[in-house]
Design an enzyme around this catalytic site. Structure first.
Site, short mmCIF file in Angstrom:
data_model
loop_
_atom_site.label_atom_id
_atom_site.label_comp_id
_atom_site.label_asym_id
_atom_site.label_seq_id
_atom_site.Cartn_x
_atom_site.Cartn_y
_atom_site.Cartn_z
N GLU B 489 4.38 1.78 -2.14
CA GLU B 489 3.16 3.05 -0.66
C GLU B 489 2.40 2.36 0.26
OE1 GLU B 489 2.40 5.76 -3.86
OE2 GLU B 489 4.39 7.29 -3.02
N LYS B 601 1.66 -2.65 -4.59
CA LYS B 601 0.86 -1.03 -5.13
C LYS B 601 2.30 -0.91 -5.84
CE LYS B 601 0.19 3.83 -5.37
NZ LYS B 601 0.76 5.11 -4.61
#
Lengths: 767, 767
Positions: B489, B601
């Site tokens: 993300e 991430k």
């Protein structure tokens, strides 16, 4: 679209009372004088749907940010234009019953007129109250340009079917709320409510920002034009003060209340002296009286029009449209105060926080430059210079260093007032528009002084930003700018937006050039600025390395620069192939669908071709216009004007005219169904550009004015004036000729369609 | 990191009272039984910092969405996990003074123990009240697995320095609020508060959703273990009912209150019969009594552990970590009810609306499949089948048609509960995880029945979505998927995320394959599904055209698939070169900076290599792992487990072990400094995978179990059990051998490091 405004060359006119249109008309008939303004709310009470709004220039509140998902870098507070205490209210009772157009048995002959030529707003009607009394009412209101702390109302009532007891209750009210509030904060703190010697004052300050204001009023009663000595009953409450005048009027007699009111603010006075300043303002207004003050208003507006009017013969709607735009721009900003700027809604609504967008530099400065003294544009540039430190802080918050400056997307006091990551953090091309405006100001006015005095520091901060923001792509062996939003906000977080990259390179090149120029010609300034910014030669070399090797996405096949990396991967279906019921896409489509579509909200690559027209051939412009315009949905108020100018340049007059109409009557005809919320003030300057730069083809070429006039076939003639370096030139374009009338003493050499023409002062030149 | 939890193989232990840690411990010591749960709030009043939370499975409120900037497509409402009426409260007064650990003169020998083996929570302390009385307190609490509407508390007090009058005020309270509310709505409406015959009931329903609940209690008092016949004084108020027991206890005597309480809800009973159902529940609990109910609790947990325990010898912290994860997963979801799912915070907090993310399919299903009866995983798949209509509606809102289904990013009842455009609209790979789980379920359990009965419809809806979502790029002559957010993300709105594109292709291929299989083998189901979905051959051909010609970004130079278009344009500086003070970047960097960085991430390309390991060679895995892991910051709780599994596969045991520790003790050691808000429940399943799939190397190969066991050098041995098609296999991995113990009747053939091994039932096989 809703077309209920009557066509008229000089006035905006509504006829007939339609409750559904009250909020729209409250926006359209708004008045302002640069220092304050208000929506065209009724003075008397109104229980129907209304959006009440009074605004004071430069007064704002930092509302605590409220978002669904916090992103690092968001400002914690967000300056909001604030609804201010109201001074226009006059409750009216006829035989003990409140006059309220929402409850009257009958409302006849209702009309509104916003007289743009003279700067006043008139409302007349005849109403039958529930108690059967019929009255005719005529209310004239204006905000004085001469005494810009003062507004005046003449509220006239004539009982028509019987004698009547009329009670006027003019009041001040600081118990106002904002339509838009994040946490239901209290925005205003009222500190004193006073009534003395027929005058009333409410002192209130904004919470947190502590803008101190005094709202004031004084009234006078007249019967058939004769002043009455009437001492009002006075009522004060926590956040309200009212005066009460009761008077019998015989059938056919006219009772009128002159109300003077307005604001004094701590920006212009000592906070402790606001009541005194208010008394002074009231004193001046009363000394002149309503009629004389109105006379002065007419003169002041005549002076504005003298310089900024555009006439259009043969097309009354186009004429009304352009004047409405010019009028509203002048109501919003007059250029007297470099602490103020041109809010996107002016004094007509409170949507959007902050007041200053890149609209100011990209759209408004050309208008103000050409229609006002050049100091006005200089004030707007100075505004950004004053915010430089904050722009540097803003860039620091986002991880930049060494004096890199990123001007906010939206601001009031230099701090960022926006919180939408794809815009706030990524729509960084705004920085370039500020540098471009510096260039544009110098190009137009010939006044270089801003650059050594202030502009060079701004340019250095901006160049530093671009240098740091670009990164090197090993894969491309070029500098790239990743993760941006261009002017077309229907693309977010894209790589190598051509417009942004082009502007970044230009900003660095321009800064480097100015460094040399200032060093050569203004060595004191140069040394001061270098000392302050600690700029070194090696840093400048690094800038040049980036600028000299920046990547521009280009399609060999199409022969066009690409809006961004990957643009050609989209399904390239032109707008005319979209079903009508799918538009506007910003209302009909989900956001992700908009983003992956090729549709363009407003000029993006073409914005670059607008700014840097002289960098490209007309063939290149045509190729890019033909490629991009068919994908453009023009769902921003800032879109049609640039396209109108380019269509005119490409001799596509029908298309240019269509874009012109759309920009000039956007609010009058409520194209976007949102005029209730306020007017689109900044895009109005684009309308002016459509005529002067588009149809008139005005440019600066080799330090001289140049024109390539064209005329839409719907028009017989049009004219505009230009203040070019303190010389006023009137240009009239007719079907088969162009006329020039120059004021002043000396000849001026211009170009007309590329040919040199010498204008003699005060002598009409017909070509 | 904060390491205050004592290492212990079976218990979570805190020693000493630290007010700063109260909120953290309230999360860590949370208890739940699948039907309800609560944070480890003190029963007696506490005036210090606390986060009170009691939760009932499946009870939610649709909070009106509040965002800074509305984007078309956002859901208007957002289902939120609700803080429920509390039944655990027991105010305690000693000689008329309230016991409150925040105000006591002295708190000694404070400890908490969460006994995971037996499923209870104990708190003991000695305190000196401001009035000088010293008491020792021991409180045992559990939520019954047998009677899952009931919880029990044994609150024991012993005055230590004098005789004392002790007053217990057990109560129910429905006047609770949510930490997180968008518009300060009232979430609960209390309709009746009753106290009769020593029992108390509060009936309350959620606003809008009208989940009816009855919160109930009954108490019994004991002195030195002898039941007292005490009729309490009863107090009722608008949203509270309390019983009051006053009793003298001599110095050294122990007074104890057994409180039984809990909820009955309209999901399981007639709304009108909740009080009656509550009486029944209380009756059963009282008949058994605290001690017997606790005995049954121990047996019930023993049964869970019997199947799901993982032992680790030689590393007590690792042992404690894995058991904590297994324990919390079982507290959150037991698979009894296909209307429920595994919320990311379980019953330990209320951050995030909704309960169901793609975490369930990607991380939780493997755990539940292998440690429970296969019906549990089937319930989780059925949950999505039940939401299919809503997923189709959700896709329609975003402009898709013809039965295309987009499952929500987060949901409670099938409707989207998320409002962040780059996630809600663009993180569409979640759809693929649901299809993958169907495949994975069949692969593991061999139970094909879900596909003809339910799954095929889900697969068709998902295939339709991908077919419509892909678009044709003339430039690439391939189908592309534009504007997505992958599992990483830290990239938003990118084009051609490899993981998403790969999954999309796979989903279509898999759906096409299952269509054929169902047509061949389950023709009634096939005809039913085709009739319902109106799927045609030509539509399937179109799907195939997209799947067969989808674009995968690839770098010839690096020999890797690219996370998305343009990934190589980034500044490819690996994480180890980032200064420590810049991390975690999600706290230190502005969002735009994160987006244009290469930092990852959580597994993105590598998530694809995890799901589809068998599509790639080990060399390909290694190449991609070596390329992407160095850019991975693991700032999602879901990141370390996938990397641990892949590191183990690549024989990088030290790295695998480091990732394992990070995932298994994420909350116990509070790596992300946010444990106060609740636990990371879904990522706990990833910890289990790290051991079984990572170290154990468990896979299904050719319909058979396969292992490639490895052992971290820090460990002496570890063991886990697998329920494979109703056969329980225990695997023990030692330094130099692997042991298998199979239950049941028949032989089972497995693979060990690629070699076939035949296991005899109930006979230890050492290899």
């Amino acid at each position: 679209m809703q077309e209920y405004i009557k066509a008229d060359p000089w006035s905006i006119i509504e006829e007939g009372f339609d409750k559904e249109l009250v909020k729209s008309s409250e926006s359209i008939f708004s008045i302002g004088n640069g220092a304050m303004g208000q929506r065209a709310n009724f003075e008397e009470q109104y229980s129907g749907e209304t959006f009440q709004g009074s605004y004071i220039a430069g007064v704002y509140y930092p509302d605590k940010t409220r978002v669904g998902w916090w992103k690092n870098g968001y400002p914690e507070y967000f300056a909001k234009v604030l609804n201010a205490p109201s001074w226009i209210g006059i409750d009216v009772y006829i035989n003990g019953e409140a006059l309220d157009l929402n409850t009257c048995k009958k409302v006849d002959r209702f009309s509104r007129e916003l007289n743009m030529k003279e700067g006043w707003y008139l409302r007349v009607f005849t109403a039958v109250l529930p108690n059967g009394t019929q009255v005719s009412v005529k209310v004239t209101r204006f905000l004085s340009l001469d005494l810009d702390e003062v507004g005046a109302i003449n509220y006239e009532i004539t009982p028509e079917n019987a004698d009547a007891e009329i009670k006027f209750v003019p009041y001040l009210d600081s118990g106002i709320t904002n339509e838009d509030s994040n946490w239901d904060d209290k925005f205003w703190n009222t500190t004193s409510v006073r009534s003395e010697a027929g005058q009333a004052f409410i002192e209130a300050h904004t919470m947190k920002t502590h803008f101190e204001t005094c709202t004031f009023m004084e009234n006078r009663l007249f019967l058939n034009g004769q002043a009455l000595i009437a001492k009002p009953a006075e009522h004060t409450a926590d956040m309200r003060v009212a005066h009460e005048y009761v008077q019998m009027a015989k059938q056919g007699e006219t009772l009128s209340l002159h109300k003077f009111g307005g604001y004094t603010v701590s920006r212009n006075h000592q906070a402790s002296a606001l009541v005194e300043a208010s008394r002074t303002a009231l004193g001046k207004a009363f000394e002149l009286g309503f009629d004389t003050l109105l006379e002065k208003q007419k003169q002041a507006w005549a002076k504005i029009w003298e310089m900024s009017d555009i006439t259009i013969a043969g097309d009354i709607k186009a004429q009304q449209g352009i004047r409405f735009n010019i009028f509203q721009l002048n109501q919003t900003y007059l250029g007297k105060d470099s602490r103020l700027n041109i809010g996107p809604k002016g004094f007509t609504g409170e949507k959007y926080g902050g007041s200053t967008y890149w609209d100011t530099e990209a759209y408004c400065i050309p208008f103000y430059m050409a229609t006002k003294d050049q100091n006005v544009a200089r004030s707007l540039l100075k505004y950004r210079y004053n915010h430089l430190e904050k722009a540097i802080e803003n860039a620091q918050k986002l991880g930049f260093s060494n004096g890199a400056a990123l001007y906010p997307m939206v601001t009031m006091n230099g701090e960022e007032c926006h919180n939408e990551w794809e815009i706030t953090f990524e729509e960084i091309h705004r920085n370039g528009a500020i540098a471009f405006a510096i260039y544009n100001y110098y190009r137009f006015t010939g006044d270089y002084s801003y650059i050594p005095e202030m502009g060079l520091e701004v340019l250095i901060g901006i160049a530093r930003f671009w240098h740091q923001r670009a990164s090197f792509s090993t894969a491309k062996n070029k500098y790239v700018i990743l993760g941006v939003t261009g002017p077309n906000e229907y693309e977010n977080n894209v790589n190598n937006n051509w417009y942004t990259n082009y502007l970044a390179k230009w900003c660095i090149d321009f800064a480097v050039e100015q460094l040399q120029k200032v060093e050569d010609g203004y060595n004191d300034d140069y040394r001061r600025v270098i000392g302050k910014t600690k700029l070194t030669d090696s840093e400048v070399s690094q800038w040049k390395k980036v600028a000299g090797n920046i990547y521009f996405p280009y399609s060999e096949e199409k022969g066009v620069f690409l809006q961004q990396d990957g643009f050609l991967d989209k399904e390239l279906i032109t707008v005319d192939q979209l079903p009508k019921n799918q538009r506007p896409i910003n209302q009909k489509w989900s956001w992700d669908r908009i983003l992956r579509s090729p549709y363009i909200k407003q000029a993006d690559v073409l914005q670059g071709f607008y700014f840097f027209e002289d960098h490209f051939t007309e063939e290149e412009l045509e190729k890019h216009f033909d490629f991009y315009e068919p994908f453009t949905v023009h769902e921003s108020s800032l879109s049609p004007c640039v396209h109108s100018i380019q269509a005119a340049k490409l001799n596509r007059m029908q298309q240019a005219y269509m874009f012109y109409l759309r920009t000039s009557r956007l609010d009058l005809d409520d194209y976007n169904k949102e005029v209730e919320e306020g007017l689109h003030i900044t895009s109005m300057a684009g309308t002016w550009m459509s005529i002067v730069e588009g149809f008139g083809g005005m440019r600066i070429v080799d330090d001289k004015l140049s024109f390539e006039p064209k005329i839409p076939e719907q028009w017989e003639a049009y004219s505009f004036k230009i203040n070019f370096r303190n010389r006023i030139l009137k240009v009239t374009v007719k079907k088969n000729s162009t006329e020039f009338l120059l004021n002043g003493q000396d000849d001026m050499s211009i170009r007309l369609n590329g040919e040199r023409v010498v204008l003699k002062p005060n002598k009409l030149k017909v070509v």
